[in-house]
Motif scaffolding. Structure first.
Motif, PDB file in Angstrom:
ATOM      1  N   ASP A  44      89.426 -61.694 -38.313  1.00 10.79           N
ATOM      2  CA  ASP A  44      88.622 -61.470 -39.379  1.00 10.79           C
ATOM      3  C   ASP A  44      88.517 -59.972 -39.759  1.00 10.79           C
ATOM      4  O   ASP A  44      89.063 -59.352 -39.023  1.00 10.79           O
ATOM      5  CB  ASP A  44      87.351 -62.456 -39.497  1.00 10.79           C
ATOM      6  N   ARG A  45      87.568 -59.802 -40.619  1.00  7.99           N
ATOM      7  CA  ARG A  45      87.370 -58.206 -41.134  1.00  7.99           C
ATOM      8  C   ARG A  45      86.853 -57.517 -40.070  1.00  7.99           C
ATOM      9  O   ARG A  45      87.021 -56.294 -40.070  1.00  7.99           O
ATOM     10  CB  ARG A  45      86.578 -58.040 -42.276  1.00  7.99           C
ATOM     11  N   ARG A  46      86.113 -57.995 -38.896  1.00  3.08           N
ATOM     12  CA  ARG A  46      85.712 -57.275 -37.777  1.00  3.08           C
ATOM     13  C   ARG A  46      86.564 -57.399 -36.607  1.00  3.08           C
ATOM     14  O   ARG A  46      86.252 -56.980 -35.463  1.00  3.08           O
ATOM     15  CB  ARG A  46      84.179 -57.775 -37.648  1.00  3.08           C
ATOM     16  N   THR A  51      91.836 -62.307 -42.139  1.00  3.92           N
ATOM     17  CA  THR A  51      92.298 -61.090 -42.989  1.00  3.92           C
ATOM     18  C   THR A  51      93.697 -60.381 -42.492  1.00  3.92           C
ATOM     19  O   THR A  51      94.275 -59.723 -43.152  1.00  3.92           O
ATOM     20  CB  THR A  51      91.105 -60.122 -43.149  1.00  3.92           C
ATOM     21  N   ALA A  52      93.974 -60.843 -41.366  1.00  3.62           N
ATOM     22  CA  ALA A  52      95.235 -59.953 -40.772  1.00  3.62           C
ATOM     23  C   ALA A  52      95.590 -60.867 -39.622  1.00  3.62           C
ATOM     24  O   ALA A  52      94.990 -61.476 -38.930  1.00  3.62           O
ATOM     25  CB  ALA A  52      94.827 -58.782 -40.412  1.00  3.62           C
ATOM     26  N   ASP A  89      77.470 -58.791 -37.469  1.00  5.54           N
ATOM     27  CA  ASP A  89      78.803 -58.942 -37.360  1.00  5.54           C
ATOM     28  C   ASP A  89      79.353 -59.163 -35.998  1.00  5.54           C
ATOM     29  O   ASP A  89      80.460 -58.441 -35.480  1.00  5.54           O
ATOM     30  CB  ASP A  89      79.520 -57.818 -38.252  1.00  5.54           C
TER      31      ASP A  89
END
Length: 337
Positions: free
Chosen positions: A162-164, A135-136, A98
């Motif tokens: 993203d999510r990371r 995602t945010a 990731d």
């Protein structure tokens, strides 16, 4: 007779030396000639579409039944140990970590694969991991204090993550900003909608027309939850403000604030050194020195940070500007270098 006996012994010894067999060829490993799996691209945490493949040779011939071990500096390779087939090929599957950017993996031959192999042999693979799906939204940077009618500086930017927490560089949809908390009935003008470029939307000229404390902005983009900025203040320029230098934003800039510490505004927002601010007697201008041109020169600007004008441009170092009582002249110390 003695001479003939000596010659016979010499020939017998020479014949024994010629009977020694040459050592067998050693092993080597290389990327498979076709479809090696090197140089692929996928999103973070993704399993690469093509397996990693190597060719093991003994001399110039494919070497079957040779153990190959697999490791990755990021992510994981499965299985971690394989054996070459009849064509000397071994393969494994790589799942990326990731982490955005270039990642690498290695295939190695252990030192005990044959009697005459004395050191491990290896070959490397590389892959590029892209950011994942957005995602945010986040303000990066968010709005800072500014004067009435002056653009928020540094310019407001909104990034899709993203999510990371990586910037989602595939995000290219429009992002819109608007006033969320509006304590003084202000109007937000300037660019309020911008397409994201490589995951980031920029708003370079946002201004508000009323002074007040506790303003916030909200940012929204298709498919993502809206986000609200930290509070900021819009300030009216007024006599009695304090000018000073601070590295609080990462470089030495000139700020002004009210005598009670409120209404802090960054006037210069420059990556180079800005120093030694000096108010004009009427409080409308500030003289200062800066190395933004490559030399330490003398500059003057309006009290709100506009109208920056160089007054000197040479290799001498200017320092400590002071205004004459009537505001028509500026005295400065000067060191030639």
């Amino acid at each position: 007779m003695k001479a003939r006996a000596f010659i016979g012994i010499t020939l017998a010894v020479w014949g024994c030396g010629e009977s020694i067999a040459p050592p067998p060829p050693g092993l080597s490993v290389q990327l498979a000639p076709a479809n090696s799996g090197d140089g692929q691209t996928d999103t973070i945490g993704g399993r690469l579409a093509n397996p990693l493949r190597v060719l093991v040779l003994r001399g110039q011939s494919p070497a079957p039944r040779i153990a190959v071990s697999w490791t990755a500096t990021a992510g994981s390779v499965s299985p971690t140990s394989t054996t070459t087939d009849a064509s000397g090929i071994a393969q494994a599957t790589w799942t990326l970590a990731d982490t955005v950017g270039v990642q690498s993996a290695t295939a190695s031959l252990p030192s005990d694969t044959a009697v005459n192999d004395t050191v491990p042999l290896h070959v490397s693979f590389s892959a590029v991991a892209r950011a994942g799906a957005p995602t945010a939204l986040v303000f990066r940077p968010g709005p800072s204090n500014a004067f009435v009618g002056r653009p928020l500086a540094p310019a407001v930017r909104v990034a899709a993550l993203d999510r990371r927490g990586n910037v989602a560089t595939d995000f290219h949809v429009p992002v819109t900003v608007a006033l969320a908390a509006d304590p003084s009935g202000a109007s937000l003008t300037g660019t309020t909608s911008a397409d994201a470029v490589e995951g980031v939307a920029a708003f370079p000229d946002l201004t508000l027309d009323h002074a007040g404390a506790g303003y916030t902005l909200t940012a929204s983009g298709a498919g993502l939850t809206s986000v609200t900025s930290a509070a900021f203040e819009i300030v009216s320029p007024a006599p009695g403000r304090i000018a000073f230098v601070s590295p609080r934003d990462g470089n030495y800039d000139i700020y002004t604030m009210n005598a009670d510490g409120s209404g802090l505004v960054n006037l210069t927002n420059n990556p180079m050194l800005d120093d030694a601010p000096a108010w004009s007697p009427d409080g409308t201008k500030i003289a200062f020195v800066s190395n933004r041109s490559g030399d330490h020169d003398l500059y003057v600007m309006n009290a709100d940070g506009t109208g920056v004008t160089p007054l000197t441009h040479d290799q001498a170092v200017e320092a400590g500007p002071e205004w004459s009582p009537d505001g028509t002249r500026i005295v400065v110390s000067r060191t030639d270098i």
